[in-house]
Design a protein around this motif. Sequence first.
Motif, PDB file in Angstrom:
ATOM      1  N   GLN A  87      34.124 -15.880  -3.833  1.00 14.27           N
ATOM      2  CA  GLN A  87      34.800 -16.831  -4.723  1.00 14.27           C
ATOM      3  C   GLN A  87      33.812 -17.482  -5.678  1.00 14.27           C
ATOM      4  O   GLN A  87      34.139 -17.742  -6.844  1.00 14.27           O
TER       5      GLN A  87
ATOM      6  N   ASP B  63      34.327 -17.169  -9.630  1.00 14.71           N
ATOM      7  CA  ASP B  63      34.393 -18.366 -10.465  1.00 14.71           C
ATOM      8  C   ASP B  63      33.384 -18.292 -11.606  1.00 14.71           C
ATOM      9  O   ASP B  63      33.676 -18.672 -12.745  1.00 14.71           O
TER      10      ASP B  63
ATOM     11  N   GLU C 203      34.654 -15.905 -14.261  1.00 17.38           N
ATOM     12  CA  GLU C 203      35.723 -16.490 -15.064  1.00 17.38           C
ATOM     13  C   GLU C 203      35.162 -17.456 -16.111  1.00 17.38           C
ATOM     14  O   GLU C 203      35.598 -17.474 -17.266  1.00 17.38           O
TER      15      GLU C 203
ATOM     16  N   TYR D 187      42.335 -12.645  -8.551  1.00 15.51           N
ATOM     17  CA  TYR D 187      41.245 -12.825  -9.518  1.00 15.51           C
ATOM     18  C   TYR D 187      41.255 -11.692 -10.534  1.00 15.51           C
ATOM     19  O   TYR D 187      41.115 -11.912 -11.741  1.00 15.51           O
TER      20      TYR D 187
END
Length: 814
Positions: A549, A553, A556, A593
Amino acid sequence: REDLNPEIRRLSGLILKNKINSFLDKKKEQTKKKNFFLNDSSIEEEIKKNVIKVLNIQNKFVRRTGSQVLAKIFQIELANGQTSELISYLISFLENSNYQTNLYCGILETVQFLCQEINYKDLSDQFLDFLSENVWKLIFPILNEKNYSFFDNLKVSALTTLLASLELFEKKFKKPENRNFFFKTICIQLTDSNSQTRKLGFEIFDKIIPKYYEYLDLHIPFLFEITLQTLKNQDDDVSLQAIEFWSSLAEKEFEINIFSYQALHEGRVPFTFSQFYIIKTSHILPQFLFKCLIDKNKNQEKEEWDTSNSAGICINLMSQAAPKELIFLVNSFVELNLQKSACFSNIESAFMAFVAVFDGIGSKMLYGKINFFLFLFIGQLDTSNYNICSLASWTLGKICLGGSFFLRYDTNQIIRILFSNFINKPQIENISWSLNELFMTLGKEGFFSWCFEEILLSILNALFFQNNNKKRSDELFEILGSLILNSTVREKYFIFSSFPLLFLKFKEFIQSGVLSSSFEKNENPNHLIRIINIIVQKYGKNLNENFCQELFDFIEILIFYIEKSKNENYFDEELLICIGTFVHTFKKKFSNYFKKWIPFLLRCISNINSPQTASLAIGTIGDLCRAFGTEFRPYLEETLDILIEILQNNQIDRDIKPLILSCFGDIAFTTENNFSKYFVFIIPLFKAASSFIQINLIPNDPDSFDCKIQLKESILEGMSSLIQNKSTKINVDEIFEKLDWILNFLRQVVKEDRSLIITQLCIGLIGDLSLNFFTFKKIFYREKWIQQILFEFEESNDHKNRNIGEWVQESIIS
């Protein structure tokens, strides 16, 4: 016109030469092409007459252009079946002019250009005899006539022409008297006062080594003496060519040694034998080469190829032809200059000599001495001279590359000194490369576990708390990537515990404010993406969810700021490779995701101005379709619209189209009950691509050939994916009608290309079609060429090919 500016005359000649060139190129493709002079002999004679006059002028540049034009005119005559007229005319013209020097030079240059252009295999034996005899008579009287010693340019022209026409004299060289006359004449040129003449003499001997090695025995003693004299006089151009001659000789003898060993191993007599010239000269010649290394290394300003570089290559090749002899001399030279010399050029030469031999004969021949050398090299790592440290680091990297087992007992000491220098003395070059080699060869064996945490934290500290220029930052990231890639399982916890800090720092950097040109030009985000890619490749599904994650992140955030940046394409390629790695590794596991990234991927596909970016994005979309299946449905229509629009655009890079066809096959995984509609829609695109292969690609063009292969593979792979994903709820007859072209396409592909990959894809598609369409079973069963290929595969020694053949055969007959 003689009153015109010489540059205008030269340019006029170049225009005429290029016109003739274009005509000759077209004539190769169109055998019935008209005569260049439109069958008007008066025009032809007038042009030849004016060009021949140019050969007698003083300006060498205009004269040389005239020679090029005349050589092209001669090629036209050869193409039209006229053979000896122009040569006879030139010789007659030369005799009538009482052998004027300028004209002689011009005619020799004409012959030189002609010999460089023509293909001797296309000429008749009769004409070759005529040409070789006349060229021989043009060249050798000049080289053997003492009265011409004052005309240096004429001798140089004669030797240059001889160098270009050596192949022409193959038949004459079969007679010993002609061969010995040739060798003696060239040996005389090596004593000439003109350095260009001597250089060309060595160049001619260098060129004849492959074919006439066995006939050099009478002349090698003289060549050896004249080489030593040349190296003593330090005439750079001639010395360079003399060293090249001995390099070629060493390479030839090493080749003979290899062939002889193979022949003895196979129980046959070798077709040629070594004369051991390198062994016979190895007690003296290397000493002169070492001196070249030292003398030239004193001048560090020149970067072009010089005698120092050539001497290093020659030592390398001689060590292969005479390993035992060279090892003793190199050992002494290295020991002397590393232990007793304080002069940098001597120390540099010692390192170069060692690496030349190490690269030449490898590690096994130096096994008994390597520990002693290592002791000397490690000692040089601790000196205050950064240049010497850089050389020592480079040499240790070379040793590691060629035989890392040598470093096992000294690894701790080497890594301590190298890494200390790397962190504290950034001015030293080659350390990052040496550390990279060490990590690659010894890291996975756990040799650095004792200092792994310290190295990792030192690199991160240097990245975030030191002011680094671009080169330094690149080196730090390169070492970090190599360290992670070559780490062991025990060290992954150090990596995982330190990377939250890394992500935090980069988030702060990216989110620090309005994006500036410094962000767009900064390589650090690119490097971090590579590091993430390495981590995912290294640990894959073993990564825990929290760590993943953190990775997602960060991706992104980076995508968001890339899309705000003016320089949109700067990080695309690295980011796409990283996303592709995620999809390939995790499949559906983090689909939420991955779905967020699809708009970014489609934007990259639409960016046809960056073919590499578009290609990577298309491949990633294909992977997502295979991984997601029907979950990709919401994005299907938009994806197809973009791909088809690109496919129909004739202005895009043609390497993209095969990828789109393969992607169509991947998209079939997402269709399920809509397969029939999708199939009917997409098959005409494959049919059009198969026609494009036959119609629009340029024959004999390497790029077109590669594109053709890629298109074939993509059509075959895409069709196989489509057939494999055929829904059971379809009208088979309706789909079969759309495949009426497939048999002819398969037949044509196999006829043109029987490479293993293409053939495997072809019979794989045949098997898929047979399993899914009963009508194709009957068609394929009757085709003899298919049965022949299947027989070859079933009888293959390769287990994989045999299984494919048996499976396809069973698909057809079952």
